[in-house]
Write a protein that holds these residues in place. Structure first.
Motif, PDB file in Angstrom:
ATOM      1  N   PHE A  39      20.016  24.579  -9.898  1.00  9.64           N
ATOM      2  CA  PHE A  39      18.611  24.382  -9.528  1.00  9.64           C
ATOM      3  C   PHE A  39      17.742  25.263 -10.436  1.00  9.64           C
ATOM      4  O   PHE A  39      17.221  26.297 -10.013  1.00  9.64           O
ATOM      5  CB  PHE A  39      18.398  24.738  -8.049  1.00  9.64           C
ATOM      6  CG  PHE A  39      19.251  23.930  -7.117  1.00  9.64           C
ATOM      7  CD1 PHE A  39      18.833  22.688  -6.675  1.00  9.64           C
ATOM      8  CD2 PHE A  39      20.487  24.405  -6.695  1.00  9.64           C
ATOM      9  CE1 PHE A  39      19.626  21.938  -5.810  1.00  9.64           C
ATOM     10  CE2 PHE A  39      21.286  23.655  -5.836  1.00  9.64           C
ATOM     11  CZ  PHE A  39      20.859  22.416  -5.400  1.00  9.64           C
ATOM     12  N   PRO A  40      17.587  24.874 -11.698  1.00 10.31           N
ATOM     13  CA  PRO A  40      16.932  25.729 -12.693  1.00 10.31           C
ATOM     14  C   PRO A  40      15.442  25.982 -12.444  1.00 10.31           C
ATOM     15  O   PRO A  40      14.874  26.888 -13.054  1.00 10.31           O
ATOM     16  CB  PRO A  40      17.144  24.965 -14.004  1.00 10.31           C
ATOM     17  CG  PRO A  40      17.327  23.551 -13.603  1.00 10.31           C
ATOM     18  CD  PRO A  40      18.027  23.595 -12.266  1.00 10.31           C
ATOM     19  N   TRP A  41      14.807  25.250 -11.556  1.00  7.62           N
ATOM     20  CA  TRP A  41      13.385  25.445 -11.272  1.00  7.62           C
ATOM     21  C   TRP A  41      13.101  26.834 -10.721  1.00  7.62           C
ATOM     22  O   TRP A  41      11.982  27.319 -10.806  1.00  7.62           O
ATOM     23  CB  TRP A  41      12.886  24.400 -10.275  1.00  7.62           C
ATOM     24  CG  TRP A  41      13.307  23.029 -10.647  1.00  7.62           C
ATOM     25  CD1 TRP A  41      12.760  22.246 -11.635  1.00  7.62           C
ATOM     26  CD2 TRP A  41      14.398  22.290 -10.098  1.00  7.62           C
ATOM     27  NE1 TRP A  41      13.444  21.057 -11.713  1.00  7.62           N
ATOM     28  CE2 TRP A  41      14.463  21.051 -10.767  1.00  7.62           C
ATOM     29  CE3 TRP A  41      15.329  22.545  -9.102  1.00  7.62           C
ATOM     30  CZ2 TRP A  41      15.399  20.082 -10.484  1.00  7.62           C
ATOM     31  CZ3 TRP A  41      16.261  21.576  -8.805  1.00  7.62           C
ATOM     32  CH2 TRP A  41      16.294  20.368  -9.493  1.00  7.62           C
ATOM     33  N   PHE A  42      14.110  27.470 -10.151  1.00  7.54           N
ATOM     34  CA  PHE A  42      13.917  28.779  -9.528  1.00  7.54           C
ATOM     35  C   PHE A  42      14.195  29.948 -10.474  1.00  7.54           C
ATOM     36  O   PHE A  42      13.832  31.073 -10.173  1.00  7.54           O
ATOM     37  CB  PHE A  42      14.827  28.915  -8.296  1.00  7.54           C
ATOM     38  CG  PHE A  42      14.542  27.894  -7.242  1.00  7.54           C
ATOM     39  CD1 PHE A  42      13.421  27.984  -6.443  1.00  7.54           C
ATOM     40  CD2 PHE A  42      15.399  26.819  -7.051  1.00  7.54           C
ATOM     41  CE1 PHE A  42      13.148  27.034  -5.466  1.00  7.54           C
ATOM     42  CE2 PHE A  42      15.145  25.863  -6.081  1.00  7.54           C
ATOM     43  CZ  PHE A  42      14.017  25.977  -5.287  1.00  7.54           C
ATOM     44  N   GLU A  43      14.823  29.687 -11.586  1.00  7.76           N
ATOM     45  CA  GLU A  43      15.297  30.765 -12.462  1.00  7.76           C
ATOM     46  C   GLU A  43      14.172  31.673 -12.947  1.00  7.76           C
ATOM     47  O   GLU A  43      14.349  32.882 -13.035  1.00  7.76           O
ATOM     48  CB  GLU A  43      16.056  30.185 -13.646  1.00  7.76           C
ATOM     49  CG  GLU A  43      16.821  31.239 -14.404  1.00  7.76           C
ATOM     50  CD  GLU A  43      17.835  30.642 -15.351  1.00  7.76           C
ATOM     51  OE1 GLU A  43      18.710  31.390 -15.789  1.00  7.76           O
ATOM     52  OE2 GLU A  43      17.764  29.437 -15.650  1.00  7.76           O
ATOM     53  N   ARG A  44      13.033  31.135 -13.255  1.00  8.29           N
ATOM     54  CA  ARG A  44      11.913  31.939 -13.759  1.00  8.29           C
ATOM     55  C   ARG A  44      10.811  32.140 -12.708  1.00  8.29           C
ATOM     56  O   ARG A  44       9.748  32.662 -13.022  1.00  8.29           O
ATOM     57  CB  ARG A  44      11.338  31.316 -15.020  1.00  8.29           C
ATOM     58  CG  ARG A  44      12.354  31.250 -16.140  1.00  8.29           C
ATOM     59  CD  ARG A  44      11.693  31.200 -17.488  1.00  8.29           C
ATOM     60  NE  ARG A  44      12.645  31.026 -18.548  1.00  8.29           N
ATOM     61  CZ  ARG A  44      13.319  31.999 -19.131  1.00  8.29           C
ATOM     62  NH1 ARG A  44      13.156  33.239 -18.736  1.00  8.29           N
ATOM     63  NH2 ARG A  44      14.167  31.748 -20.108  1.00  8.29           N
ATOM     64  N   ASP A  67       6.239  23.376  -6.716  1.00 13.10           N
ATOM     65  CA  ASP A  67       6.304  21.918  -6.555  1.00 13.10           C
ATOM     66  C   ASP A  67       7.755  21.434  -6.573  1.00 13.10           C
ATOM     67  O   ASP A  67       8.119  20.485  -7.253  1.00 13.10           O
ATOM     68  CB  ASP A  67       5.471  21.194  -7.610  1.00 13.10           C
ATOM     69  CG  ASP A  67       5.212  19.744  -7.247  1.00 13.10           C
ATOM     70  OD1 ASP A  67       5.212  19.425  -6.042  1.00 13.10           O
ATOM     71  OD2 ASP A  67       5.042  18.923  -8.168  1.00 13.10           O
ATOM     72  N   VAL A  68       8.593  22.127  -5.802  1.00 17.28           N
ATOM     73  CA  VAL A  68      10.010  21.784  -5.682  1.00 17.28           C
ATOM     74  C   VAL A  68      10.265  21.337  -4.251  1.00 17.28           C
ATOM     75  O   VAL A  68       9.901  22.027  -3.299  1.00 17.28           O
ATOM     76  CB  VAL A  68      10.918  22.989  -6.032  1.00 17.28           C
ATOM     77  CG1 VAL A  68      12.366  22.683  -5.746  1.00 17.28           C
ATOM     78  CG2 VAL A  68      10.722  23.397  -7.485  1.00 17.28           C
ATOM     79  N   ASP A  69      10.888  20.178  -4.113  1.00 16.30           N
ATOM     80  CA  ASP A  69      11.214  19.591  -2.813  1.00 16.30           C
ATOM     81  C   ASP A  69      12.699  19.252  -2.841  1.00 16.30           C
ATOM     82  O   ASP A  69      13.137  18.443  -3.643  1.00 16.30           O
ATOM     83  CB  ASP A  69      10.373  18.336  -2.608  1.00 16.30           C
ATOM     84  CG  ASP A  69      10.532  17.719  -1.238  1.00 16.30           C
ATOM     85  OD1 ASP A  69      11.134  18.352  -0.349  1.00 16.30           O
ATOM     86  OD2 ASP A  69      10.059  16.591  -1.050  1.00 16.30           O
ATOM     87  N   LEU A  70      13.487  19.900  -1.974  1.00 11.73           N
ATOM     88  CA  LEU A  70      14.937  19.683  -1.955  1.00 11.73           C
ATOM     89  C   LEU A  70      15.397  19.225  -0.574  1.00 11.73           C
ATOM     90  O   LEU A  70      15.005  19.798   0.439  1.00 11.73           O
ATOM     91  CB  LEU A  70      15.687  20.978  -2.293  1.00 11.73           C
ATOM     92  CG  LEU A  70      15.462  21.581  -3.674  1.00 11.73           C
ATOM     93  CD1 LEU A  70      16.199  22.898  -3.775  1.00 11.73           C
ATOM     94  CD2 LEU A  70      15.920  20.630  -4.743  1.00 11.73           C
ATOM     95  N   ALA A  71      16.242  18.224  -0.553  1.00 14.81           N
ATOM     96  CA  ALA A  71      16.888  17.797   0.689  1.00 14.81           C
ATOM     97  C   ALA A  71      18.069  18.722   0.953  1.00 14.81           C
ATOM     98  O   ALA A  71      18.709  19.212   0.011  1.00 14.81           O
ATOM     99  CB  ALA A  71      17.368  16.359   0.559  1.00 14.81           C
TER     100      ALA A  71
END
Length: 86
Positions: A39-44, A67-71
């Protein structure tokens, strides 16, 4: 006087810790690891951005600042949700 605990714990999702490898979350009493490699959106993301999330309808997690939406299913089986289509 003795204090009594009323009601129930309504916090169904919480972040337990953030490490250099990912995020540990407790959701409905089940522990999940959100690896930055999956889930690379969280890395930075900043710590504030990571902790600022919503648990929607008991099935989705939403980070408005990212703007990340995860099931929840994508946390259980990230291999079923590749970042790139084949």
């Amino acid at each position: 006087m003795k204090l009594q605990k009323n009601g129930r714990n309504i916090s169904a999702a919480e972040i337990q810790s953030v490490s250099e490898f990912g995020i540990w979350m407790l959701i409905n009493q089940i522990e999940y690891f959100i690896a930055f490699k999956d889930f690379p959106w969280f890395e930075r993301a900043t710590v504030h951005q990571i902790y600022n999330f919503q648990f929607v309808h008991g099935r989705h997690l939403y980070w408005p600042e990212l703007d990340v939406d995860l099931a929840l299913e994508s946390l259980r089986s990230p291999e079923k949700f590749p970042l790139k289509a084949k």
